[in-house]
Design a protein around this motif. Structure first.
Motif, PDB file in Angstrom:
ATOM      1  N   PHE A  37      13.720 -40.243  -0.227  1.00 40.71           N
ATOM      2  CA  PHE A  37      13.489 -39.745   1.042  1.00 40.71           C
ATOM      3  C   PHE A  37      12.999 -38.246   0.858  1.00 40.71           C
ATOM      4  CE2 PHE A  37      17.352 -42.663   1.892  1.00 40.71           C
ATOM      5  CZ  PHE A  37      16.674 -43.656   1.838  1.00 40.71           C
ATOM      6  N   LEU A  38      12.855 -37.767  -0.220  1.00 37.66           N
ATOM      7  CA  LEU A  38      12.410 -36.458  -0.318  1.00 37.66           C
ATOM      8  C   LEU A  38      11.265 -36.154  -0.834  1.00 37.66           C
ATOM      9  CD1 LEU A  38      15.890 -34.825  -1.749  1.00 37.66           C
ATOM     10  CD2 LEU A  38      15.034 -35.242   0.359  1.00 37.66           C
ATOM     11  N   ASP A  39      10.622 -35.175  -0.530  1.00 41.99           N
ATOM     12  CA  ASP A  39       9.285 -34.727  -1.045  1.00 41.99           C
ATOM     13  C   ASP A  39       9.188 -34.331  -2.320  1.00 41.99           C
ATOM     14  OD1 ASP A  39       6.988 -33.478  -1.681  1.00 41.99           O
ATOM     15  OD2 ASP A  39       6.819 -32.029   0.212  1.00 41.99           O
ATOM     16  N   PRO A  40       8.670 -35.228  -3.250  1.00 45.92           N
ATOM     17  CA  PRO A  40       8.630 -35.288  -4.676  1.00 45.92           C
ATOM     18  C   PRO A  40       8.221 -33.947  -5.255  1.00 45.92           C
ATOM     19  CG  PRO A  40       7.103 -36.967  -3.973  1.00 45.92           C
ATOM     20  CD  PRO A  40       7.689 -36.337  -3.019  1.00 45.92           C
ATOM     21  N   GLY A  41       7.478 -33.066  -4.493  1.00 46.11           N
ATOM     22  CA  GLY A  41       6.964 -31.990  -4.713  1.00 46.11           C
ATOM     23  C   GLY A  41       7.889 -30.635  -4.431  1.00 46.11           C
ATOM     24  N   ASP A  42       8.601 -30.951  -3.583  1.00 44.32           N
ATOM     25  CA  ASP A  42       9.693 -30.018  -2.919  1.00 44.32           C
ATOM     26  C   ASP A  42      10.755 -30.696  -2.322  1.00 44.32           C
ATOM     27  OD1 ASP A  42      11.139 -28.084  -1.997  1.00 44.32           O
ATOM     28  OD2 ASP A  42       9.239 -27.399  -0.244  1.00 44.32           O
ATOM     29  N   LYS A  95      12.500 -30.413   1.193  1.00 41.51           N
ATOM     30  CA  LYS A  95      11.979 -31.007   2.338  1.00 41.51           C
ATOM     31  C   LYS A  95      12.118 -32.593   2.262  1.00 41.51           C
ATOM     32  CE  LYS A  95       8.918 -27.718   3.925  1.00 41.51           C
ATOM     33  NZ  LYS A  95       8.389 -26.687   3.060  1.00 41.51           N
ATOM     34  N   THR A  96      12.225 -33.178   3.412  1.00 42.23           N
ATOM     35  CA  THR A  96      11.999 -34.634   3.405  1.00 42.23           C
ATOM     36  C   THR A  96      10.473 -34.996   3.106  1.00 42.23           C
ATOM     37  OG1 THR A  96      11.586 -34.863   5.932  1.00 42.23           O
ATOM     38  CG2 THR A  96      14.002 -34.560   5.186  1.00 42.23           C
ATOM     39  N   VAL A  97      10.236 -36.428   3.210  1.00 39.44           N
ATOM     40  CA  VAL A  97       8.953 -36.681   2.923  1.00 39.44           C
ATOM     41  C   VAL A  97       8.064 -36.427   4.269  1.00 39.44           C
ATOM     42  CG1 VAL A  97       9.212 -38.515   1.256  1.00 39.44           C
ATOM     43  CG2 VAL A  97       9.611 -39.084   3.609  1.00 39.44           C
ATOM     44  N   GLU A  98       8.866 -36.604   5.295  1.00 39.84           N
ATOM     45  CA  GLU A  98       8.118 -35.827   6.523  1.00 39.84           C
ATOM     46  C   GLU A  98       7.797 -34.438   6.775  1.00 39.84           C
ATOM     47  OE1 GLU A  98      11.119 -37.437   6.824  1.00 39.84           O
ATOM     48  OE2 GLU A  98      10.520 -39.673   6.759  1.00 39.84           O
ATOM     49  N   GLY A  99       8.482 -33.519   5.904  1.00 39.88           N
ATOM     50  CA  GLY A  99       8.208 -32.320   5.852  1.00 39.88           C
ATOM     51  C   GLY A  99       9.178 -31.574   6.564  1.00 39.88           C
ATOM     52  N   TYR A 100      10.408 -32.097   7.091  1.00 40.86           N
ATOM     53  CA  TYR A 100      11.622 -31.650   7.513  1.00 40.86           C
ATOM     54  C   TYR A 100      12.534 -30.997   6.535  1.00 40.86           C
ATOM     55  CZ  TYR A 100      10.054 -34.094  11.972  1.00 40.86           C
ATOM     56  OH  TYR A 100       9.365 -34.369  12.927  1.00 40.86           O
ATOM     57  N   PRO A 101      13.452 -30.008   7.098  1.00 41.69           N
ATOM     58  CA  PRO A 101      14.515 -29.736   5.950  1.00 41.69           C
ATOM     59  C   PRO A 101      15.456 -30.771   5.500  1.00 41.69           C
ATOM     60  CG  PRO A 101      14.452 -28.116   7.876  1.00 41.69           C
ATOM     61  CD  PRO A 101      13.627 -29.466   8.359  1.00 41.69           C
ATOM     62  N   ALA A 102      15.612 -30.738   4.211  1.00 41.45           N
ATOM     63  CA  ALA A 102      16.295 -31.974   3.618  1.00 41.45           C
ATOM     64  C   ALA A 102      17.619 -32.054   3.941  1.00 41.45           C
ATOM     65  CB  ALA A 102      16.400 -31.726   1.961  1.00 41.45           C
TER      66      ALA A 102
END
Ligand SMILES: C[S@@+](CC[C@H](N)C(=O)[O-])C[C@H]1O[C@@H](n2cnc3c(N)ncnc32)[C@H](O)[C@@H]1O
Length: 325
Positions: A297-302, A305-312
């Motif tokens: 569900f998280l951005d693999p590069g960061d 962040k979630t995959v949508e770019g919201y705060p994790a």
């Protein structure tokens, strides 16, 4: 025992028996047994080993039922098959006659954020909204409340509770397959309400808090655990479509905003007990779920962040008292 028979004996809850019975029947006949899913799960439960565990222990992070030597090899195979049929196991962990259910969430982490702040629960009536397999109800049962009622509409989780309760036979713990919105009004029935992992799924969180308040005795305690945004402002995130791949997430407030929601819904003495980022120690893929989990569900590069770019995901645990009206 049929939970409704047990609830009938309670002097406060018993007065709502007729409405509770009607709603449970409606759910069982229409939605709950849709596509025969409930029937299949009910039949699976018939294959649970018919034994009494040599001991149980719900007062530990991994709730334990019996010991491996309590059942033979065939019974162990049969038990494992039933537990697999009940997947996904989101909440736990449990050790059942030596079979460890390593659930997606290590629910002991959430429990331990709360447990030290709970006063005496002796003689209290507790409602657990979205009780899943009952992990928190079993942990609460050790504290000798008069009654714990869980509501859990999702068939797999409801039948997980029934399977566990077959062995964790606390007479005061019950679960009904109802949604919050299907419950009778049950005015001033509960001394404590657990609302954990629910509020961000509600389209109207203030109405939910008002409905909860109406069911609580004045001076009763609300345990509220929900996703929050970090920061001091008085705002809530409303995701465009999905948050962490979930399409049923509506409002994610800051703690300040959440506190205002609580105050305006009739609560006081609001304390924030804990704010924690969800880590892969608490939520991760295990053999007991067949779906994705936090890492997906998280951005693999960061991973902030979630995959949508919201705060994790960050979650807060709050306690609040129902104001006297
Ligand atoms: C995110 S989980 C939280 C489970 C548990 N309370 C916890 O904090 O670990 C949400 C639970 O609420 C249940 N649920 C979904 N819709 C509901 C509703 N309308 N009323 C009550 N429970 C609901 C789900 O099936 C699920 O078990």
């Amino acid at each position: 025992m049929n939970p409704l028979d047990a609830l009938a004996r309670d002097p406060v809850i018993g007065s709502y028996l007729h409405e509770l019975t009607e709603r449970v029947e409606a759910r069982s006949q229409s939605i709950f047994f849709r596509n025969q899913k409930g029937m299949v799960l009910a039949r699976a439960l018939e294959r649970l080993p018919d034994v009494q565990p040599s001991s149980i222990d719900a007062d530990r992070d991994c709730i334990r039922i019996g010991a491996p030597g309590d059942i033979d090899g065939n019974q162990t195979t049969s038990l494992h098959e039933v537990l697999c049929a009940l997947k996904p196991w989101r909440k736990g962990p449990f050790e059942i006659f030596g079979i460890r259910i390593d659930s997606e969430w290590n629910s002991s982490i959430k429990w331990n954020r709360l447990a030290g702040h709970l006063g005496s629960l002796a003689g209290k009536r507790i409602l657990d909204i979205g009780s899943s397999c009952g992990y928190y109800m079993f942990r609460l049962a050790v504290k000798q409340p008069a009654l714990i009622l869980g509501i859990e509409p999702y068939p797999n989780f409801y039948f997980q509770f029934l399977a566990l309760a077959r062995y964790l036979a606390f007479p005061q713990v019950h679960c009904l397959p109802l949604k919050l919105e299907e419950m009778p009004a049950m005015q001033r029935c509960f001394d404590m309400v657990m609302c954990m992992g629910i509020l961000y799924h509600r389209r109207s969180p203030l109405d939910t808090l008002l409905q909860i308040h109406g069911r609580m005795v004045p001076g009763g305690q609300l345990v509220l655990e929900t996703l929050v945004m970090e920061g001091d402002n008085e705002m809530a995130l409303f995701p465009e479509k999905r948050y962490a791949k979930m399409n049923n997430i509506f409002f994610i407030p800051t703690v300040a905003c959440l506190t205002h929601w609580l105050t305006r819904s009739g609560f006081e003495d609001i304390q924030c007990l804990d704010i924690s980022r969800t880590t892969s120690q608490e939520q991760r893929k295990t053999d007991w779920i067949d779906t994705e989990s936090l890492a997906d569900f998280l951005d693999p590069g960061d991973p902030q962040k979630t995959v949508e770019g919201y705060p994790a995901p960050v979650r807060a645990m709050l306690l609040a008292t129902a104001r006297r009206r």
